[in-house]
Design a protein around this motif. Structure first.
Motif, short mmCIF file in Angstrom:
data_model
loop_
_atom_site.label_atom_id
_atom_site.label_comp_id
_atom_site.label_asym_id
_atom_site.label_seq_id
_atom_site.Cartn_x
_atom_site.Cartn_y
_atom_site.Cartn_z
N ALA A 163 -2.49 0.41 5.22
CA ALA A 163 -3.20 0.39 3.94
C ALA A 163 -2.53 -0.57 2.95
O ALA A 163 -1.38 -0.99 3.13
N TRP A 164 -3.27 -0.87 1.93
CA TRP A 164 -2.75 -1.53 0.73
C TRP A 164 -2.88 -0.52 -0.39
O TRP A 164 -3.73 0.38 -0.35
N ARG A 165 -2.03 -0.64 -1.39
CA ARG A 165 -2.17 0.21 -2.57
C ARG A 165 -2.20 -0.67 -3.80
O ARG A 165 -1.58 -1.73 -3.85
N THR A 166 -2.97 -0.21 -4.79
CA THR A 166 -2.97 -0.90 -6.07
C THR A 166 -2.18 -0.06 -7.06
O THR A 166 -2.22 1.17 -7.02
N LEU A 167 -1.45 -0.74 -7.90
CA LEU A 167 -0.61 -0.11 -8.91
C LEU A 167 -0.99 -0.69 -10.26
O LEU A 167 -1.06 -1.90 -10.43
N GLU A 168 -1.22 0.21 -11.21
CA GLU A 168 -1.60 -0.20 -12.56
C GLU A 168 -1.03 0.81 -13.54
O GLU A 168 -0.99 2.01 -13.26
N THR A 169 -0.62 0.32 -14.69
CA THR A 169 -0.08 1.17 -15.73
C THR A 169 -0.96 2.39 -15.95
O THR A 169 -2.17 2.27 -16.08
N SER A 170 -0.34 3.56 -15.97
CA SER A 170 -0.94 4.86 -16.27
C SER A 170 -1.78 5.44 -15.13
O SER A 170 -2.39 6.48 -15.30
N HIS A 171 -1.81 4.79 -13.96
CA HIS A 171 -2.59 5.26 -12.83
C HIS A 171 -1.68 5.55 -11.62
O HIS A 171 -0.80 4.74 -11.33
N PRO A 172 -1.94 6.65 -10.91
CA PRO A 172 -1.29 6.79 -9.61
C PRO A 172 -1.92 5.77 -8.66
O PRO A 172 -2.98 5.22 -8.95
N PRO A 173 -1.28 5.51 -7.52
CA PRO A 173 -1.82 4.50 -6.60
C PRO A 173 -3.22 4.84 -6.10
O PRO A 173 -3.58 6.01 -5.94
N THR A 174 -3.98 3.79 -5.85
CA THR A 174 -5.23 3.90 -5.10
C THR A 174 -4.98 3.19 -3.79
O THR A 174 -4.44 2.08 -3.77
N TYR A 175 -5.36 3.84 -2.68
CA TYR A 175 -5.10 3.28 -1.35
C TYR A 175 -6.36 2.64 -0.80
O TYR A 175 -7.44 3.24 -0.83
N TYR A 176 -6.22 1.42 -0.28
CA TYR A 176 -7.31 0.66 0.32
C TYR A 176 -7.04 0.55 1.81
O TYR A 176 -5.98 0.08 2.23
N ILE A 177 -8.02 0.99 2.61
CA ILE A 177 -7.85 1.17 4.04
C ILE A 177 -8.64 0.10 4.80
O ILE A 177 -9.82 -0.12 4.51
N PRO A 178 -8.02 -0.54 5.83
CA PRO A 178 -8.79 -1.48 6.64
C PRO A 178 -9.90 -0.75 7.40
O PRO A 178 -9.72 0.39 7.84
#
Length: 150
Positions: A32-47
Motif C-alpha cells: 500500500a501507499w499512505r497519504t499523510l496530511e496535517t490533522s488527519h490519520p493516514p489514508t491507505y491506498y491499495i494496488p
C-alpha cells in the motif's frame, strides 16, 4: 497528526493492510501507499492486484482534492449489500501523488473490519474523511471531538 505535513504527501508503506466485510477478504496488501496530511490519520491506498475487484462497481460520484486531483468512486457490492461510494481512486493524480495512481482507498466506517498489522483500526470521525486510526496515531483529528473542525 498536527505534526503531519502540509501540503499532504504520499509514501509507500510495508504495513499489512486488510479489509474484511460480509465474510469476504476484500483487501490483503503489503504494498500500500499512505497519504499523510496535517490533522488527519493516514489514508491507505491499495494496488488493485491486492483487492477483490469483483466486489467493486464504478459509481458516478466525483470529487476534487487540492493535493491529489480528481477522485472517482466505487460502490462495494457483496451478497446483494451495497456500500455506495465506499472506495475511491485517483486515475490521474497530480505529479506529487503518482504513487497512488489507480490504487484504491476505502472508507473504513461502513466496513466490518479494517486492520493495520493485525490491529483493528478506528475510523476517522466524520462522514467525509477516510483516515484509519491505529495505535501509531494520536489526535485530536480533523472531524473528531476536540478538533476545531468538528
Amino acid at each position: 497528526m498536527w505534526d503531519y505535513p502540509r501540503p499532504a504527501i504520499a509514501e509507500p508503506t510495508d504495513r499489512h493492510i486488510r479489509i474484511l466485510h460480509k465474510g469476504i477478504e476484500l483487501v490483503d496488501s503489503r504494498s500500500a501507499w499512505r497519504t499523510l496530511e496535517t490533522s488527519h490519520p493516514p489514508t491507505y491506498y491499495i494496488p488493485q492486484g491486492d483487492i477483490a475487484m469483483e466486489h467493486l462497481e464504478p459509481n458516478s460520484r466525483r470529487s476534487m482534492c487540492e493535493w491529489k486531483g480528481q477522485a472517482r468512486y466505487f460502490d462495494i457490492v457483496i451478497d446483494g449489500s451495497r456500500i455506495e461510494a465506499g472506495a475511491w481512486c485517483y486515475p490521474d493524480p497530480t505529479p506529487s501523488f503518482q504513487g497512488i495512481k489507480d490504487h484504491l482507498a476505502f472508507y473504513p466506517d461502513p466496513l466490518d473490519k479494517c486492520l493495520v498489522d493485525g490491529e483493528v483500526i478506528t475510523p476517522q470521525p466524520g462522514q467525509f474523511y477516510g483516515g484509519w486510526i491505529s495505535h501509531h496515531e494520536a489526535g485530536p483529528f480533523k472531524g473528531g471531538p476536540g478538533s476545531r473542525f468538528w
